[in-house]
Design a protein around this motif. Structure first.
Motif, short mmCIF file in Angstrom:
data_model
loop_
_atom_site.label_atom_id
_atom_site.label_comp_id
_atom_site.label_asym_id
_atom_site.label_seq_id
_atom_site.Cartn_x
_atom_site.Cartn_y
_atom_site.Cartn_z
N PHE A 1 12.04 14.95 4.16
CA PHE A 1 12.42 15.93 2.93
C PHE A 1 13.17 17.25 3.45
CE2 PHE A 1 8.81 13.18 1.99
CZ PHE A 1 9.17 12.90 0.72
N PHE A 2 12.77 17.71 4.34
CA PHE A 2 13.05 19.06 4.75
C PHE A 2 14.21 19.07 6.08
CE2 PHE A 2 9.23 21.04 3.45
CZ PHE A 2 9.42 20.98 1.94
N ARG A 3 15.45 19.54 5.84
CA ARG A 3 16.53 19.58 6.81
C ARG A 3 15.85 20.52 8.25
NH1 ARG A 3 19.17 20.30 2.72
NH2 ARG A 3 19.12 22.69 3.20
N ARG A 4 16.06 20.12 9.24
CA ARG A 4 15.98 21.05 10.58
C ARG A 4 17.00 22.04 10.47
NH1 ARG A 4 14.64 16.01 11.82
NH2 ARG A 4 12.86 15.63 13.20
N ALA A 5 16.39 23.36 10.58
CA ALA A 5 17.04 24.64 10.33
C ALA A 5 17.78 24.86 11.81
CB ALA A 5 16.28 25.86 10.09
N GLY B 1 0.90 -1.31 0.01
CA GLY B 1 0.01 0.18 -0.21
C GLY B 1 0.88 1.19 0.00
N GLU B 2 0.18 2.20 0.00
CA GLU B 2 0.91 3.68 0.08
C GLU B 2 1.04 4.33 1.41
OE1 GLU B 2 -1.58 5.69 -2.67
OE2 GLU B 2 -0.27 5.30 -4.40
N ALA B 3 2.26 4.65 1.73
CA ALA B 3 2.47 5.02 3.20
C ALA B 3 2.82 6.56 2.92
CB ALA B 3 3.70 4.40 3.70
N GLN B 4 2.06 7.35 4.05
CA GLN B 4 2.42 8.55 4.23
C GLN B 4 3.61 9.04 4.51
OE1 GLN B 4 -0.07 11.51 3.52
NE2 GLN B 4 2.09 12.35 3.67
N ARG B 5 4.38 9.70 4.11
CA ARG B 5 5.74 10.15 4.40
C ARG B 5 5.40 11.32 5.42
NH1 ARG B 5 6.98 5.67 2.99
NH2 ARG B 5 8.57 5.26 1.51
N SER B 6 6.64 11.47 6.37
CA SER B 6 6.54 12.68 6.93
C SER B 6 7.54 13.77 6.17
CB SER B 6 7.29 12.35 8.52
OG SER B 6 7.62 13.30 8.99
N LEU B 7 6.98 14.95 6.58
CA LEU B 7 7.91 16.18 5.92
C LEU B 7 9.20 16.10 6.05
CD1 LEU B 7 6.04 19.50 5.64
CD2 LEU B 7 6.84 18.02 3.78
N THR B 8 9.42 15.64 7.32
CA THR B 8 10.76 16.01 7.96
C THR B 8 11.84 15.16 7.29
OG1 THR B 8 10.14 14.38 9.97
CG2 THR B 8 9.85 16.62 10.26
#
Lengths: 257, 14
Positions: free
Chosen positions: B10-14, B1-8
């Motif tokens: 993709f994006f680095r902690r600033a 199935g398709e899993a929901q990824r977390s945005l974190t």
């Protein structure tokens, strides 16, 4: 000292409507340039980024950078005390524990003043990399809202496909399926879908409609919305706020396990 | 199935 004046309360009201369902509490980061807000929803699937330029507001001053921790629901309620056309001033002293709202009626015969307690919010700030997108689609914000609403009656997810033909939104559910396609080269006839597509590579991605529904709350801010997509990266949905700034949403794609 | 990824992811902690 931070003080921003908006000619009309409606922009702030609309900004709050566009964010309050995603984010409960957020830091409003105020600097000499303007106001910025970045916050993720509680499940860390989506992110909202708001930018308002001080020099495009009716008046603006902010000597020292200040982070104002705001409960978005409380601010929404206070803004409901303003008429859409009220001149609206928001103000906070350095190290203040309250934000002051002043609403002035069009005829300047009524002035209302409210104070809202500020909060300490420990928020995680993310660095959003500059991204070249494979496809950027500009379309009517009303049309996008309509498609998201219609496909939400069918399923929980939407598959967005962008190719040289246009953009297709598709949903599947237990009871059926639906697709909506918009052509990229609309006729000049009035009433055409009027979309423009900037495409370098075709893309096909899946997203949760629940979050797109939250994003469409920004539609009153702008007649147009832009959707930017690349394979395996978050979707960016942007609504311009006149010349003042923008509200951008990012949504992580669903990926086959 | 398709899993929901977390945005974190993709994006680095600033």
């Amino acid at each position: 000292m931070f003080e921003a004046t908006f000619n009309q309360a409606s922009i702030l009201k609309q900004v709050l409507e566009a964010t309050k369902d995603l984010v409960n509490d957020a830091n409003w980061d105020c600097s000499a340039e303007g106001i910025a807000l970045q916050a993720m929803d509680s499940s860390h699937v989506s992110l909202v980024s708001l930018s308002l330029r001080g020099d495009e507001l009716a008046s603006y001053r902010c000597e020292n950078q200040i982070s104002l921790g705001i409960n978005m629901n409380t601010m929404t309620k206070i803004l409901k005390c303003a008429e859409n056309n009220d001149r609206t001033i928001i103000r906070a002293d350095d190290d203040a524990d309250v934000m002051v709202f002043v609403f002035e009626s069009e005829g300047r015969d009524k002035t209302s003043k409210y104070e809202m307690k500020l909060m300490d919010i420990d928020s995680e700030h993310l660095g959003i990399p500059e991204q070249e997108y494979s496809a950027t689609v500009q379309m009517s914000s009303k049309e996008f809202s309509r498609i998201v609403r219609d496909l939400s009656t069918i399923g929980e997810n939407v598959e967005i496909t962008v190719d040289k033909e246009g953009i297709t939104f598709g949903a599947k559910g237990e009871s059926g399926s639906g697709t909506v396609s918009l052509k990229s080269n609309p006729s000049v006839d009035e009433g055409s879908s009027n979309i423009t597509i900037d495409l370098t590579d075709s893309v096909k991605l899946n997203f949760a409609l629940r979050y797109l529904t939250f994003f469409t709350k920004a539609a009153p801010l702008s007649d147009n919305v832009s959707l930017s997509l690349s394979a395996d990266v978050p979707l960016m949905v942007e609504y311009a706020i006149g010349d003042v700034g923008f509200i951008r949403y990012y949504l992580a794609p669903k990926i086959d396990d | 199935g398709e899993a929901q990824r977390s945005l974190t992811l993709f994006f680095r902690r600033a």
